[in-house]
Design an enzyme around this catalytic site. Structure first.
Site, PDB file in Angstrom:
ATOM      1  N   ASP A  73       0.094  -7.097  -7.672  1.00 45.13           N
ATOM      2  CA  ASP A  73      -1.072  -6.614  -6.931  1.00 45.13           C
ATOM      3  C   ASP A  73      -1.687  -5.450  -7.716  1.00 45.13           C
ATOM      4  O   ASP A  73      -2.393  -5.673  -8.694  1.00 45.13           O
ATOM      5  CB  ASP A  73      -0.577  -6.220  -5.523  1.00 45.13           C
ATOM      6  CG  ASP A  73      -1.682  -5.858  -4.566  1.00 45.13           C
ATOM      7  OD1 ASP A  73      -2.734  -6.495  -4.599  1.00 45.13           O
ATOM      8  OD2 ASP A  73      -1.484  -4.930  -3.758  1.00 45.13           O
TER       9      ASP A  73
ATOM     10  N   LYS B 281      -2.900 -11.123  -8.295  1.00 50.11           N
ATOM     11  CA  LYS B 281      -4.184 -10.699  -7.708  1.00 50.11           C
ATOM     12  C   LYS B 281      -4.844  -9.753  -8.697  1.00 50.11           C
ATOM     13  O   LYS B 281      -4.809  -8.527  -8.511  1.00 50.11           O
ATOM     14  CB  LYS B 281      -3.903  -9.891  -6.429  1.00 50.11           C
ATOM     15  CG  LYS B 281      -4.044 -10.604  -5.118  1.00 50.11           C
ATOM     16  CD  LYS B 281      -3.966  -9.552  -4.001  1.00 50.11           C
ATOM     17  CE  LYS B 281      -3.401 -10.108  -2.747  1.00 50.11           C
ATOM     18  NZ  LYS B 281      -3.180  -9.075  -1.710  1.00 50.11           N
TER      19      LYS B 281
HETATM   20  P1  IMP Z   1       2.072  -3.730  -6.561  1.00 47.24           P
HETATM   21  O1  IMP Z   1       3.055  -2.666  -6.936  1.00 47.24           O
HETATM   22  O2  IMP Z   1       0.832  -3.122  -5.927  1.00 47.24           O
HETATM   23  O3  IMP Z   1       1.729  -4.696  -7.645  1.00 47.24           O
HETATM   24  O4  IMP Z   1       2.668  -4.466  -5.324  1.00 47.24           O
HETATM   25  C1  IMP Z   1       3.544  -5.461  -5.390  1.00 47.24           C
HETATM   26  C2  IMP Z   1       4.196  -5.618  -4.021  1.00 47.24           C
HETATM   27  O5  IMP Z   1       3.250  -5.427  -2.972  1.00 47.24           O
HETATM   28  C3  IMP Z   1       4.672  -7.031  -3.870  1.00 47.24           C
HETATM   29  O6  IMP Z   1       5.990  -7.181  -4.310  1.00 47.24           O
HETATM   30  C4  IMP Z   1       4.531  -7.248  -2.383  1.00 47.24           C
HETATM   31  O7  IMP Z   1       5.703  -6.837  -1.722  1.00 47.24           O
HETATM   32  C5  IMP Z   1       3.418  -6.365  -1.931  1.00 47.24           C
HETATM   33  N1  IMP Z   1       2.136  -7.102  -1.726  1.00 47.24           N
HETATM   34  C6  IMP Z   1       1.016  -7.020  -2.460  1.00 47.24           C
HETATM   35  N2  IMP Z   1       0.058  -7.851  -1.994  1.00 47.24           N
HETATM   36  C7  IMP Z   1       0.610  -8.490  -0.937  1.00 47.24           C
HETATM   37  C8  IMP Z   1       0.121  -9.512  -0.034  1.00 47.24           C
HETATM   38  O8  IMP Z   1      -1.010 -10.026  -0.111  1.00 47.24           O
HETATM   39  N3  IMP Z   1       1.003  -9.922   0.919  1.00 47.24           N
HETATM   40  C9  IMP Z   1       2.267  -9.423   1.051  1.00 47.24           C
HETATM   41  N4  IMP Z   1       2.765  -8.478   0.223  1.00 47.24           N
HETATM   42  C10 IMP Z   1       1.935  -8.013  -0.762  1.00 47.24           C
END
Ligand code: IMP
Ligand code: MG
Length: 201
Positions: free
Chosen positions: A122, A150
């Site tokens: 994300d 994403k």
């Molecule tokens: P990042 O550190 O922002 O890349 O977040 C990664 C983590 O955020 C993932 O392992 C998920 O647990 C959570 N996450 C991000 N987007 C979503 C979503 O659309 N649905 C559920 N969990 C999400």
């Protein structure tokens, strides 16, 4: 005094526990069949890239447990399995502080080729921080494989080495991904109804 329910009457709590999760889903975005095809494709690439090389798959808990368990069963070459946990989301859909818990012991990291596996990339902060931490702890190489990507949400410069599907900027659940700890056991990826994310009242 305890308030007793009339026989046969359900409490609000019981109604929530008995509800079918599928009713909360607005749209199925990636079906079970599409998921299996996406994993097959990525597993074949990983198998070709890692053939003849020692490596460990590091599953990031909790979100990647469903994906990682399907993925490793489609990789027919020797590998080892390790786990870390990274909590970045609290009870909602917005990112919070990142908390890392390392389950791999030193000898599961030092000098090893690691393939980090997560449910979704994300903002990229989880992967960026984990990769840095594992390299600092002596890993020989750290690559990453994500079930969903994403790219529109990225806050740090990070790209996964392997990914199954790209999704738009929409909060999704299922196949390991949760909302407030639930929906991980849906067999497909879907979006939730607005009324579930922001309950009326
Ligand atoms: P990042 O550190 O922002 O890349 O977040 C990664 C983590 O955020 C993932 O392992 C998920 O647990 C959570 N996450 C991000 N987007 C979503 C979503 O659309 N649905 C559920 N969990 C999400
Ligand atoms: Mg997660």
């Amino acid at each position: 005094m305890l308030c007793r329910q009339r026989e046969g009457e359900q409490s609000p709590q019981e109604r929530v526990l008995e509800a079918n999760m599928h009713e909360d889903v607005d749209q199925i975005l990636i079906s079970e069949e599409q998921i299996q095809a996406g994993i097959d494709r990525v597993a074949d690439t990983i198998t070709a890239d890692y053939r003849g090389k020692e490596f460990s798959v590091v599953s990031i808990l909790k979100g990647s447990c469903v994906f990682a368990s399907d993925l490793i069963r489609r990789i027919p070459i020797p590998l080892e399995l390790a786990f870390v946990s990274a909590e970045s989301y609290r009870d909602g859909t917005e990112s919070g502080q990142l908390k890392l818990n390392f389950f791999p012991s030193g000898n599961e990291i030092e000098g090893r080729n690691l393939l980090l596996v997560d449910d979704i990339l994300d903002t990229g902060k989880t992967m960026w921080n984990l990769k840095k931490e594992l390299m600092d702890r002596g890993a020989a190489e750290v690559r990453s494989c994500v079930f969903l990507d994403k790219p529109s949400r990225r806050a740090v410069e990070y790209d996964a080495d392997y990914r199954c599907f790209e999704v738009e900027d929409l909060f999704v659940v299922g196949y390991g991904l949760d909302y407030a700890g639930r929906y991980r056991n849906l067999p497909f990826v879907g979006s939730l109804k607005e009324s579930v994310i922001t309950p009326a009242g």
